[in-house]
Motif scaffolding. Structure first.
Motif, PDB file in Angstrom:
ATOM      1  N   UNK A   1       0.750  -1.252   0.048  1.00  0.00           N
ATOM      2  CA  UNK A   1      -0.037  -0.141   0.029  1.00  0.00           C
ATOM      3  C   UNK A   1       0.787   1.330   0.119  1.00  0.00           C
ATOM      4  N   UNK A   2       2.245   0.932   0.030  1.00  0.00           N
ATOM      5  CA  UNK A   2       3.067   2.227  -0.270  1.00  0.00           C
ATOM      6  C   UNK A   2       3.601   2.249  -1.526  1.00  0.00           C
ATOM      7  N   UNK A   3       3.015   3.469  -2.364  1.00  0.00           N
ATOM      8  CA  UNK A   3       3.441   3.410  -3.598  1.00  0.00           C
ATOM      9  C   UNK A   3       5.297   4.017  -3.645  1.00  0.00           C
ATOM     10  N   UNK A   4       5.882   3.513  -4.586  1.00  0.00           N
ATOM     11  CA  UNK A   4       7.302   3.697  -4.733  1.00  0.00           C
ATOM     12  C   UNK A   4       7.433   4.912  -5.118  1.00  0.00           C
ATOM     13  N   UNK A   5       8.612   5.713  -4.944  1.00  0.00           N
ATOM     14  CA  UNK A   5       9.017   6.855  -5.501  1.00  0.00           C
ATOM     15  C   UNK A   5       8.745   7.194  -6.902  1.00  0.00           C
ATOM     16  N   UNK A   6       9.184   5.994  -7.612  1.00  0.00           N
ATOM     17  CA  UNK A   6       8.912   6.152  -9.145  1.00  0.00           C
ATOM     18  C   UNK A   6       7.520   6.366  -9.466  1.00  0.00           C
ATOM     19  N   UNK A   7       6.661   5.479  -8.793  1.00  0.00           N
ATOM     20  CA  UNK A   7       5.192   5.541  -9.158  1.00  0.00           C
ATOM     21  C   UNK A   7       4.507   7.044  -8.815  1.00  0.00           C
TER      22      UNK A   7
ATOM     23  N   UNK B   1       4.147  14.108 -11.962  1.00  0.00           N
ATOM     24  CA  UNK B   1       4.935  14.709 -12.760  1.00  0.00           C
ATOM     25  C   UNK B   1       4.572  14.438 -14.149  1.00  0.00           C
ATOM     26  N   UNK B   2       5.093  15.359 -14.958  1.00  0.00           N
ATOM     27  CA  UNK B   2       4.795  15.253 -16.485  1.00  0.00           C
ATOM     28  C   UNK B   2       5.748  15.855 -17.286  1.00  0.00           C
ATOM     29  N   UNK B   3       6.219  15.163 -18.413  1.00  0.00           N
ATOM     30  CA  UNK B   3       7.674  15.523 -19.243  1.00  0.00           C
ATOM     31  C   UNK B   3       6.743  16.254 -20.554  1.00  0.00           C
ATOM     32  N   UNK B   4       7.287  17.648 -20.486  1.00  0.00           N
ATOM     33  CA  UNK B   4       6.677  18.528 -21.569  1.00  0.00           C
ATOM     34  C   UNK B   4       7.991  18.511 -22.570  1.00  0.00           C
ATOM     35  N   UNK B   5       7.784  18.196 -23.655  1.00  0.00           N
ATOM     36  CA  UNK B   5       8.768  18.157 -24.936  1.00  0.00           C
ATOM     37  C   UNK B   5       8.735  19.498 -25.381  1.00  0.00           C
ATOM     38  N   UNK B   6      10.045  20.221 -24.822  1.00  0.00           N
ATOM     39  CA  UNK B   6      10.169  21.520 -25.166  1.00  0.00           C
ATOM     40  C   UNK B   6      11.013  21.598 -26.460  1.00  0.00           C
ATOM     41  N   UNK B   7      11.519  20.428 -26.957  1.00  0.00           N
ATOM     42  CA  UNK B   7      12.642  20.440 -27.958  1.00  0.00           C
ATOM     43  C   UNK B   7      11.940  20.304 -29.187  1.00  0.00           C
ATOM     44  N   UNK B   8      11.029  20.938 -29.533  1.00  0.00           N
ATOM     45  CA  UNK B   8      10.329  20.898 -30.620  1.00  0.00           C
ATOM     46  C   UNK B   8      10.263  22.361 -31.164  1.00  0.00           C
TER      47      UNK B   8
ATOM     48  N   UNK C   1      -5.749  16.553 -15.802  1.00  0.00           N
ATOM     49  CA  UNK C   1      -5.226  17.685 -15.789  1.00  0.00           C
ATOM     50  C   UNK C   1      -5.187  18.155 -17.585  1.00  0.00           C
ATOM     51  N   UNK C   2      -5.561  19.125 -17.899  1.00  0.00           N
ATOM     52  CA  UNK C   2      -5.869  19.023 -19.550  1.00  0.00           C
ATOM     53  C   UNK C   2      -4.591  19.344 -20.156  1.00  0.00           C
TER      54      UNK C   2
END
Length: 915
Positions: A590-596, A602-609, A857-858
């Motif tokens: 019941x303990x989520x890992x740090x990665x989860x 978090x969310x990765x926005x691809x700014x390299x475009x 989140x949109x």
């Protein structure tokens, strides 16, 4: 009796206290483990898991030493413990909505205005009163009745007790006055034209006991409910708030019983379940109540020919049927739409010969399925999210029972009452394989079906396969549905030859280790079955060498594991070690890992475009792109004309409509629910109403499914509707799913083939089909607050993704609706929406979210492949979130918006608006 309730209440309070104490202990232990170094933590988890197994085994041994009465009491107590421990938090979802509405209503004027526009249907402009609309509903009614006729299933018919020889019948039970025509929520439909059960009996020439009818109709606690329905919103609110408790089945006096016996020896009782969006069913709701069982016993003891009618969208426990020899017939009608009562009456009279087949396995104990071990309310202790572990892997429904009990017929018969695909007829059929051709590319059979009985009827040929299995190798079910075909109505002595084909690679299994699909060498048994367990004949296909598929057959995209980035550990059921891998919610971390946690938050926005061009004046209108491929260069010129503000407005206002941009020739569109016919969540209007999807699938008739889709498409054109939030393609993972009525079956191939034909029928009329809920939306508990769903890649591909893949490839659908679920730690997972759906399968079209709640989140959605936000409550907040993200990541957000517009407008251009 009062002492019984006092004791029960006391015992319940005692168990509640024990649950609290155990929960506190587990919480403390979880904290201790979380504080350990990683190596010690893993060792402690393994040690604790082993301890729990030993304790479980010890409890089993202790049970054996008890008397039968003591064992029963202990098991009942354990069941109550589990029920209290995993009690669904039904009110939570609605509390979130209520709080949101209250907050935005008080603080933000534009938000309140936006809500008002959505709930009043300001943007939903349709015309249902035209001549075309009336004609469309007439066509819908005809198809709806045909589906009800073909979807009704005869499960038992001892001594040919049906059709009734004596056309007089006693109808017992209050349920006859509250016949369930459909489900609730977005899967509801217009029941204003529903046929009352007693009128249907009369129309079919069956006389019912008027005095018995008057007795029930005169009961003060009984309210006439035929044809009444709340709006989808009210139904969902009731579901979230826990539903309405049934008042109980009224008893019948000796005098009433005596009169009924004198009237006729035929009796009928209807049993029901209440399926609705936003609320799951407890296992108790899938059993007849004590009061209903009392009625059944009384009727069965006094009448020699009793018919039981199952009027439910969820599988019931029907073991009690075998306790009463006088229950000679069992009919399953599901939730059959407004004309299902006509179908029932005609089957009783003999005017209609039943030809449906059930789409789930009926077992004596619904909790015997491994998936039911992980169903309900599970919360992380260090993350504000719920989770659910699909530890059953590929062993959903019959795949478990047929595999687990392979070679143990006695055990199978004790577990399974009616196998998947079961259904009887008033006539008999013989099958003869007149020709077959098996190659590495295709499996083809020509099957002659002959009516050898005395009345006309239809038959279903079900084709299954058994693949070679290596112990310890890739998981494989002992049997799998490959395809099926239904005959036309055959007169006595008449034959029809069905040509049945499927691709050989459809029998391949996904190999997670090598990230490909494989047909392992060996003998493939091709089986023709009356149902999954009763096999008529078997033909062998020998494969001398493995065949490995590294790329998708249609797109050429290379296969790879896409859903293991969270590195979430999960023990998945294996036939190589049933006991050691059998699911248990006691082993949960019941303990989520740090990665989860990182992936969720978090969310990765691809700014390299490169920043796209916006606001250009290229003189193009949307109609100028008609007929062009999705990747035609002219699309870039058109999309360059859109401004960032226009795009933000468009994707944010995606609830039941999209807004036009006049200067670019972009039209307004109307998008509506639902799988059982058009309806608007907040208010009623007249429309075609169909049986729910479980009944559509029970027809096992692909052509009829296509006809329904076609009629829905024509009705959409008559009303001015351009998108259909349907079909729902999720599987019946357990019997408890609140939306099982709205989904088709426990089998992905049946779902996919019926769903593809429904979709193609509507798409061929120029209507966007939004296949839903993509993916793994099989329980309502915690769905609307964001739930992390965990499985493995093989089960996801072979069970949960498969129906959608079939719909994409066979129907060329142009729409999809994403689910509430976090897949591999991500809501609107880009590997799912772009990687699988678009890159691997070749989908070209629009993806809408489901109804927006605050965890959706949109800015993440539009940069992950989810194009439209079905936002009812918070459009201004949605716009603000995108604008704020644009300020930080202008390139990534602009590219995301542009992709969303491209996907949405490509689908719009395919509609009848541009014919």
């Amino acid at each position: 009796m009062s002492d019984y309730f006092k004791k029960r209440k006391s015992k319940k309070q005692e168990i509640v206290q024990r649950v609290r104490e155990d929960k506190a202990k587990r919480k403390k232990r979880k904290r201790e483990i979380a504080a350990m170094p990683e190596a010690e933590r893993k060792a402690a988890i393994v040690s604790d898991k082993q301890l729990r197994k030993e304790q479980k085994q010890q409890r089993k041994e202790e049970l054996k030493s008890l008397s039968r009465k003591e064992r029963r009491a202990t098991k009942k107590e354990a069941k109550m413990y589990k029920k209290i421990k995993n009690r669904p938090r039904r009110i939570a979802g609605w509390s979130v909505v209520a709080l949101l509405v209250l907050t935005v209503g008080v603080t933000v004027g534009p938000t309140l205005s936006s809500i008002a526009a959505n709930v009043t249907g300001k943007h939903v402009v349709i015309n249902t009163t035209s001549k075309e609309g009336i004609k469309a509903r007439e066509a819908a009614d005809a198809i709806a009745e045909e589906i009800a006729n073909e979807g009704l299933v005869l499960l038992k018919n001892e001594n040919d007790s049906l059709p009734l020889a004596n056309k007089k019948i006693n109808v017992f039970g209050s349920t006859a006055f509250s016949f369930k025509y459909g489900g609730g929520g977005s899967g509801a439909s217009d029941q204003t034209r529903a046929i009352d059960l007693f009128d249907a009996l009369k129309n079919a020439g069956i006389e019912y006991n008027q005095e018995l009818y008057d007795y029930y109709a005169g009961l003060p606690e009984l309210e006439e409910a035929t044809g009444r329905a709340d709006t989808g919103l009210v139904q969902v609110m009731k579901g979230m708030l826990g539903g309405e408790e049934a008042s109980g089945e009224p008893g019948v006096s000796d005098a009433v019983l005596a009169q009924a016996k004198e009237y006729s020896d035929n009796a009928m009782i209807i049993i029901q379940s209440e399926g609705v969006e936003a609320s799951d069913l407890s296992t108790d709701k899938l059993k007849v109540t004590d009061k209903m069982l009392d009625l059944i016993k009384k009727v069965a003891d006094n009448f020699s020919n009793v018919t039981l009618v199952v009027n439910a969208g969820n599988t019931f426990e029907l073991g009690f049927v075998e306790d009463y020899p006088s229950i000679r017939s069992v009919l399953w009608v599901g939730t059959p739409g407004p004309f299902g009562t006509n179908a029932l009456a005609k089957v009783l009279s003999g005017e209609l010969n039943p030809s449906g087949r059930i789409t789930d396995t009926y077992v004596y104990d619904v909790e015997s399925s491994p998936a039911s071990e992980n169903f309900g309310d599970y919360q992380y202790e260090n993350l504000d999210k719920a989770y659910i572990n699909y530890e059953e892997g590929i062993y959903v429904g019959y795949r478990f029972y047929e595999t687990y009990y392979q070679g143990n017929e006695e055990g199978y018969k004790k577990a399974v009452q009616y196998p998947f695909g079961s259904g009887l007829s008033y006539t008999t059929f013989d099958w003869n394989v007149v020709e077959h051709q098996f190659t590495n590319d295709s499996i083809e059979l020509k099957v002659e079906v002959k009516n050898t009985g005395d009345v006309a009827g239809k038959d279903v040929v079900q084709v299954y396969y058994t693949a070679p299995y290596t112990p310890g190798g890739i998981e494989k079910s002992a049997i799998n549905l490959a395809t099926f075909a239904k005959t036309k109505s055959l007169e006595p002595g008449e034959s029809e030859t069905l040509t049945i084909t499927y691709d050989t690679r459809d029998m391949a299994s996904y190999d997670m280790e090598n990230e490909n699909y494989i047909l392992e060498k060996g003998t493939y048994e091709i089986k023709l079955g009356k149902n999954v367990h009763d096999i008529d004949s078997t033909l062998n296909f020998e494969l001398p060498e493995d065949i490995i598929y590294n790329t998708d057959a249609d797109t050429g995209t290379e296969y790879k594991n896409r859903f293991n980035q969270s590195e979430n550990e999960l023990t998945v059921l294996s036939r190589n070690d049933w006991e050691g891998t059998y699911p248990s919610d006691q082993d949960d971390a019941k303990v989520a890992s740090d990665l989860v946690i990182e992936r969720v938050q978090e969310h990765e926005f691809n700014d390299d475009v490169d920043m796209p061009i916006t606001g250009a004046d290229n003189g193009l209108k949307l109609e100028d792109l008609k007929g062009l491929d999705f990747d035609d260069p002219k699309w870039d010129k058109f999309l360059d004309q859109l401004t960032v503000d226009q795009m933000i407005d468009y994707v944010s206002n995606g609830a039941y409509h999209t807004e036009g941009i006049e200067e670019l020739g972009i039209p307004n569109t109307v998008l509506l629910d639902g799988p059982a016919g058009f309806n608007f969540f907040f208010k009623k209007f007249e429309a075609g109403a169909y049986p729910t999807e479980i009944v559509i699938a029970a027809t096992w008739n692909k052509e009829l499914a296509y006809e329904m889709g076609e009629v829905v498409g024509k009705e959409a054109k008559a009303y001015g509707i351009h998108g259909w939030y349907a079909p729902a393609l999720n599987v019946h993972r357990t019997a408890q799913g609140g939306r099982n009525f709205e989904y088709m079956s426990e089998d992905p191939v049946l779902n996919g083939m019926i769903g593809a034909n429904l979709s193609k029928g509507a798409e061929d009329q120029g209507v966007i089909v939004f296949m839903k809920h993509f993916i793994m939306n099989e329980q309502e508990t915690n769905a609307r607050s964001g739930i992390l769903v965990w499985s493995n890649e093989q089960a996801m591909r072979e069970i949960h993704l498969r129906p959608f893949e079939i719909a994409v490839k066979e129907a060329d659908v142009t729409g999809a609706m994403s689910s509430f679920s976090y897949i591999d730690g991500k809501w609107a997972n880009p590997e799912l929406l772009n990687g699988i759906l678009r890159d691997e399968w070749g989908f070209e079209g629009v993806v809408s979210s489901d109804a927006v709640f605050n965890f959706m989140e949109p800015q993440k959605a539009i940069t992950s492949g989810n194009d439209l936000m079905l936002d009812i409550l918070s459009v201004p907040n949605t716009k603000k979130s995108i604008e704020e993200a644009y300020d930080e990541h202008p390139e990534a957000i602009t590219v995301g918006l542009r992709n969303s517009m491209h996907n949405s407008l490509y689908a719009t251009l395919k509609t009848y608006l541009f014919n």
